[in-house]
Design a protein around this motif. Sequence first.
Motif, short mmCIF file in Angstrom:
data_model
loop_
_atom_site.label_atom_id
_atom_site.label_comp_id
_atom_site.label_asym_id
_atom_site.label_seq_id
_atom_site.Cartn_x
_atom_site.Cartn_y
_atom_site.Cartn_z
N PRO A 139 0.81 -1.22 0.00
CA PRO A 139 0.00 0.00 0.00
C PRO A 139 0.84 1.27 0.00
N HIS A 140 2.15 1.16 0.26
CA HIS A 140 2.99 2.34 0.35
C HIS A 140 3.78 2.59 -0.95
N CYS A 141 4.43 1.55 -1.46
CA CYS A 141 5.29 1.74 -2.63
C CYS A 141 4.75 1.07 -3.89
N GLY A 142 3.70 0.26 -3.74
CA GLY A 142 3.16 -0.43 -4.90
C GLY A 142 4.00 -1.61 -5.35
N GLY A 143 5.01 -1.96 -4.57
CA GLY A 143 5.89 -3.08 -4.95
C GLY A 143 5.32 -4.43 -4.57
N GLU A 144 6.05 -5.47 -4.94
CA GLU A 144 5.63 -6.83 -4.66
C GLU A 144 5.73 -7.12 -3.17
N ILE A 145 4.80 -7.92 -2.67
CA ILE A 145 4.79 -8.33 -1.27
C ILE A 145 4.56 -9.83 -1.21
N THR A 146 4.98 -10.44 -0.13
CA THR A 146 4.81 -11.88 0.05
C THR A 146 3.94 -12.15 1.27
N TRP A 147 3.08 -13.16 1.18
CA TRP A 147 2.18 -13.47 2.28
C TRP A 147 2.97 -14.06 3.45
N ARG A 148 2.43 -13.86 4.63
CA ARG A 148 3.03 -14.42 5.84
C ARG A 148 1.94 -15.01 6.72
N LEU A 149 2.35 -15.82 7.67
CA LEU A 149 1.40 -16.45 8.58
C LEU A 149 0.76 -15.40 9.49
N ILE A 150 -0.53 -15.60 9.75
CA ILE A 150 -1.29 -14.69 10.58
C ILE A 150 -1.33 -15.21 12.01
N GLY A 151 -1.05 -14.36 12.96
CA GLY A 151 -1.21 -14.71 14.36
C GLY A 151 -2.52 -14.17 14.90
N GLU A 152 -2.88 -14.60 16.08
CA GLU A 152 -4.15 -14.18 16.67
C GLU A 152 -4.21 -12.70 16.99
N ASP A 153 -3.07 -12.02 17.01
CA ASP A 153 -3.06 -10.58 17.30
C ASP A 153 -3.23 -9.73 16.05
N THR A 154 -3.45 -10.36 14.91
CA THR A 154 -3.66 -9.62 13.66
C THR A 154 -4.96 -8.82 13.74
N PRO A 155 -4.95 -7.55 13.36
CA PRO A 155 -6.19 -6.74 13.43
C PRO A 155 -7.28 -7.30 12.53
N PHE A 156 -8.52 -7.05 12.93
CA PHE A 156 -9.68 -7.46 12.14
C PHE A 156 -9.83 -6.55 10.91
N LEU A 157 -10.15 -7.16 9.78
CA LEU A 157 -10.46 -6.42 8.55
C LEU A 157 -11.56 -7.16 7.79
N PRO A 158 -12.78 -7.22 8.34
CA PRO A 158 -13.84 -8.00 7.68
C PRO A 158 -14.22 -7.40 6.34
N ARG A 159 -14.48 -8.30 5.35
CA ARG A 159 -14.81 -7.86 4.00
C ARG A 159 -16.23 -8.24 3.58
N THR A 160 -16.93 -9.05 4.34
CA THR A 160 -18.25 -9.52 3.96
C THR A 160 -19.20 -9.44 5.15
N SER A 161 -20.48 -9.65 4.87
CA SER A 161 -21.48 -9.66 5.94
C SER A 161 -21.16 -10.73 6.97
N TYR A 162 -20.82 -11.92 6.50
CA TYR A 162 -20.50 -13.01 7.41
C TYR A 162 -19.30 -12.66 8.27
#
Length: 352
Positions: A152-175
């Motif tokens: 979101p800052h430089c528009g460059g490539e990023i790689t996924w990482r494992l999510i821990g329980e402290d990851t902030p919520f970002l719901p995208r759907t009604s469910y």
Amino acid sequence: MRVLLTGAAGFIGTHIGRLAVERGHQVIALDAYLRQAHGEHAAPVPGVHRLDLRHDSLDDVLSGVDVVCHQAAMVGNGVDAQDLPDYADHNDHGQARLLAAMARVGVRHLVLASSMVVYGDGRYTCPEHGDVPPAARRVDALDAGLFDPRCPHCGGEITWRLIGEDTPFLPRTSYAASKVAQEHYASAWCTLEHGRAIALRYHNVYGPGMPADTPYAGVAAIFRSAIAREESPRVFEDGGQMRDFVHVHDVALANVLAIEKVGQHDEGLTPYNIASGQPCTLLTMAETLAGASGGAPPVVTGEYRRFDVRHVVASPAAATAGLGFTAQIAPVEGLAALASDPLRSAPRPRQP
């Protein structure tokens, strides 16, 4: 222990109830038999009482209960804004009434079915900016077949990482929004009532008895239903989406361990990711299913839905440490077995 199990006639609830009884617990089984999950005129499952958390009296069924295992929910993506009232009514209003009744009766222990969808887009690492949430995927990039999100800052490539329980919520759907609300209601109940709650954030659950191809089914059921029709599973995007598929027997085990250990936790809500710890791509999953069935290979369509999450994979390490949970069925074995596992019949559409 005396366990009140909601959603007991559902896909996951059925497996939890069976395992809990096998481990010596007394289970009071309830289900609302929602049309979306069970059909228009579903007959009650033997031993599972019909009760709607939104409307029916709850105090009597909670009498003498040690722990509530709350699985009842309206499931599915809920990708249309018109779905919001139904998800809020079934999932949030229903749970709020359940928690209020638990407070009146004096039940202080809760195990809650939550979901990985509370995390939304997952989390990624940028070589320049470190751990970042992904930028929203652009339609022109998706149309060009560029499916991976960018920094979101430089528009460059990023790689996924494992999510821990402290990851902030970002719901995208009604469910997803309803699941976030359920966790918040449970946390508030813990504060108000000195309660103890465990929220189990399921990843992609599959296995025998899962619903057949309906708008409320997950991708594993959709692919499995295509195979049953002797069709190729249709894989969106390029098939490289990373997921963690966890067998329903392992999800049931996590719930029963939580039932047995919630009283040993500190007051408040403790979340755990419930996953196999062995992620794979959607294409690999589809190929495993198709190969085990001897059916047609999957077709990668290039189609996309902008609201879909590209990669979301969590670590189950906290569940191992806090519950003693480790998945027993590897996806390569469980998904191959799913090719011949029986599915739950799809509900018939409501007639106008």
